[in-house]
Design a protein around this motif. Structure first.
Motif, PDB file in Angstrom:
ATOM      1  N   UNK A  39       0.870  -1.180   0.000  1.00  0.00           N
ATOM      2  CA  UNK A  39       0.000   0.000   0.000  1.00  0.00           C
ATOM      3  C   UNK A  39       0.905   1.227   0.000  1.00  0.00           C
ATOM      4  N   UNK A  40       0.641   2.191  -0.892  1.00  0.00           N
ATOM      5  CA  UNK A  40       1.503   3.386  -0.880  1.00  0.00           C
ATOM      6  C   UNK A  40       1.461   4.057   0.495  1.00  0.00           C
ATOM      7  N   UNK A  41       2.534   4.765   0.829  1.00  0.00           N
ATOM      8  CA  UNK A  41       2.577   5.463   2.108  1.00  0.00           C
ATOM      9  C   UNK A  41       1.508   6.576   2.118  1.00  0.00           C
ATOM     10  N   UNK A  43       1.084   9.779   2.313  1.00  0.00           N
ATOM     11  CA  UNK A  43       1.029  11.020   1.519  1.00  0.00           C
ATOM     12  C   UNK A  43       0.631  10.751   0.071  1.00  0.00           C
ATOM     13  N   UNK A  44       0.674   9.467  -0.359  1.00  0.00           N
ATOM     14  CA  UNK A  44       0.246   9.142  -1.721  1.00  0.00           C
ATOM     15  C   UNK A  44      -1.110   8.434  -1.758  1.00  0.00           C
ATOM     16  N   UNK A 123       2.104  10.276   8.973  1.00  0.00           N
ATOM     17  CA  UNK A 123       3.154  10.153   7.951  1.00  0.00           C
ATOM     18  C   UNK A 123       3.314   8.688   7.540  1.00  0.00           C
ATOM     19  N   UNK A 167       9.658   2.991   6.386  1.00  0.00           N
ATOM     20  CA  UNK A 167       8.818   4.140   6.730  1.00  0.00           C
ATOM     21  C   UNK A 167       8.884   5.182   5.622  1.00  0.00           C
ATOM     22  N   UNK A 168       7.907   6.070   5.592  1.00  0.00           N
ATOM     23  CA  UNK A 168       7.872   7.087   4.537  1.00  0.00           C
ATOM     24  C   UNK A 168       9.135   7.948   4.601  1.00  0.00           C
ATOM     25  N   UNK A 169       9.526   8.336   5.777  1.00  0.00           N
ATOM     26  CA  UNK A 169      10.707   9.186   5.927  1.00  0.00           C
ATOM     27  C   UNK A 169      11.886   8.329   6.367  1.00  0.00           C
TER      28      UNK A 169
END
Lengths: 354, 170
Positions: A39-41, A43-44, A123, A167-169
């Motif tokens: 699954x996209x993070x 923010x997307x 996030x 993680x996203x970041x």
């Protein structure tokens, strides 16, 4: 108690000043960042996929094993809460300000004692948090670990053998673990030792922030210290490191308090009693003034100058007198000046019997 | 000239800030300047974390200097995020980005964390080989301990268990 009750009450377990070293360590927190595979993070994420994540989390927390191990968890979509109620969750440190943006894609999970909270689609897909009073980082980690195990039993996490939880970041990758303590350090501020201490902490891989996280000021002499590195160390190493550093800070702050009180007894007593006087009788009070004065009063309570006031009440007043909470208590939106009047009134009421 | 912030009082303080090579100029009245100074004492967001990271990633992905536009066209097959987007936002789009941009990600992680190898928790159900590797690491430490204590029987059984697990990894 439901999430709706949570946003109506100024009490939180983490405020009750009952934990170890609670004269200086206000609270301990552990947060784990987790994402779902395939699954996209966040923010997307479009609305549909955001819904899928929320639904997956809802299903996972309904699992019998989690209920048995952790207790009943309740999920609320952010849209089910009013903007004021959402802001109160931020003021109570149960969610981050980022969860307020695009509320239609986000949700929060809470255990009724507010010790466990999970942010959904912040996030990262999941941010599991455990928050306890005093220095209880190990207990926070144990509990967060348990919640994580329970969820992992059902959800497929994004994980890489090489770099751990994804993680996203990239600053959260690896353990995804951020451990933090909130410290009340008035004596180190007064004796101007604080800047040296902050520099040292950054050399030890720790970050210092104000009360409300990234980019906020350290008002009320409250500082949040947390780990920076999440990759290459085990969770236990990160937690132990922060405990050791916190114990150092605790003993330095205690020494500074004693030295200060010994050398400047009248100045300190004067400062504490003046703060108490203003808090008890002032007719308007800005948020910043309240933070500073409540910090002085808390120091007075901890030094035994002002007896009988429960330290937890002072922390509760700090939370209660934040803007959204005042609006909630008053039942309407107020402008800053009206809030200053109402803030002073509330503080007077609460401190009246002391 | 009026103060940029309150638009009422005359500007007497001219503030220039350079953050991430971006120059920002503000003309302020003494009152607003004092307020801003009080606010930023020590803890104001001097640099936005994501912007800062973005600059770092941009440098690693493209070899470009900070804030020069990245020109890469590499795209994550799963979520469609391009290296340029990662370099711009400091955020990856999905778990697969870590694989697809792998070569460039490693030095970024090393720079941020001082390491690029996870030694912490492994998910129980989906951890697969990582779980076995972790168990081997743990047993190796126990083995060293057993040898140093001259507990050779325990050491032998630990060694056998490690071998067994290493075979499972292959």
């Amino acid at each position: 108690m439901s999430i709706k009750d949570t946003v109506s009450s100024s009490y939180s377990k983490w405020l009750d000043a009952s934990g170890p070293e609670s004269d200086i360590v206000i609270s301990s927190r552990v947060r784990l960042a987790r994402n779902l595979v395939d699954t996209p993070f966040p923010h997307l994420l479009g609305h549909e996929n955001a819904d899928k994540v929320i639904y997956a989390v809802q299903t996972a927390i309904g699992n019998e094993k989690i209920k048995a191990d952790i207790g009943e968890l309740e999920l609320s979509r952010m849209t089910e809460l009013t903007p004021t109620e959402r802001q109160i969750l931020v003021e109570k440190h149960l969610i981050s300000p980022d969860l307020l943006e695009h509320p239609e894609k986000k949700a929060v999970v809470l255990r009724n004692d507010e010790v466990v909270s999970i942010m959904v689609n912040e996030e990262d897909h999941l941010r599991i948090q455990c928050l306890l009073p005093g220095l209880q980082l190990k207990e926070c980690w144990d509990l967060a670990n348990k919640v994580d195990d329970g969820l992992e039993h059902i959800l497929d996490y994004a994980f890489s053998e090489q770099v751990g939880y994804l993680t996203a970041c990239p600053t959260n990758v690896g353990t995804g673990l951020r451990a933090s303590v909130m410290l009340h350090l008035p004596a180190m501020v007064m004796t101007q030792q604080i800047n040296g201490v902050l520099t040292t902490l950054s050399k030890l891989g720790l970050t210092v922030r104000g009360l409300y996280g990234e980019g906020t000021q350290a008002s009320g002499n409250l500082f949040q210290v947390s780990n920076q590195v999440t990759l290459g160390l085990t969770e236990e190493e990160i937690v132990d490191n922060l405990i050791m550093v916190t114990m150092q800070l605790v003993s330095q702050e205690r020494a500074a308090r004693l030295a200060l009180y010994k050398e400047q007894q009248y100045q300190i007593e004067d400062r504490v009693w003046r703060a108490f006087g203003l808090l008890k009788y002032a007719r308007t009070m800005t948020s910043n003034d309240a933070m500073g004065l409540l910090s002085d009063l808390r120091l007075g309570v901890d030094l035994g100058i002002v007896p009988n006031i429960p330290p937890g009440l002072i922390m509760e007043l700090i939370i209660m007198t934040r803007p959204a909470f005042l609006n909630k208590l008053k039942g309407k939106e107020m402008n800053p000046y009206q809030r200053d009047i109402y803030r002073a009134e509330l503080i007077r009421q609460r401190l009246n019997s002391f | 000239m009026l103060c940029d912030r309150c638009q009422k009082r005359p500007a007497q303080v001219h503030l220039t800030q350079i953050v991430n090579n971006i120059k920002k100029q503000m003309n302020l009245c003494p009152t607003c300047a004092a307020e801003l100074q009080a606010e930023s004492f020590g803890f104001a967001p001097q640099v936005n974390l994501h912007e800062f990271l973005a600059g770092l990633i941009n440098h690693h992905f493209t070899g470009a200097h900070l804030h020069q536009p990245a020109v890469s066209t590499v795209r994550c097959e799963k979520c469609g995020t391009t290296e340029t987007q990662v370099a711009k936002t400091g955020l990856f789009g999905c778990a697969d980005c870590y694989k697809q941009f792998g070569g460039q990600v490693q030095p970024v992680l090393k720079r941020i964390h001082g390491s690029n190898t996870h030694t912490g928790k492994v998910p129980k159900r989906t951890g697969g080989k990582a779980l076995i590797s972790k168990e081997i690491r743990k047993l190796k430490i126990e083995l060293q301990d057993a040898v140093s204590r001259e507990e050779f029987e325990r050491a032998a059984s630990l060694r056998d268990r490690i071998k067994e697990l290493e075979q499972q990894l292959q």
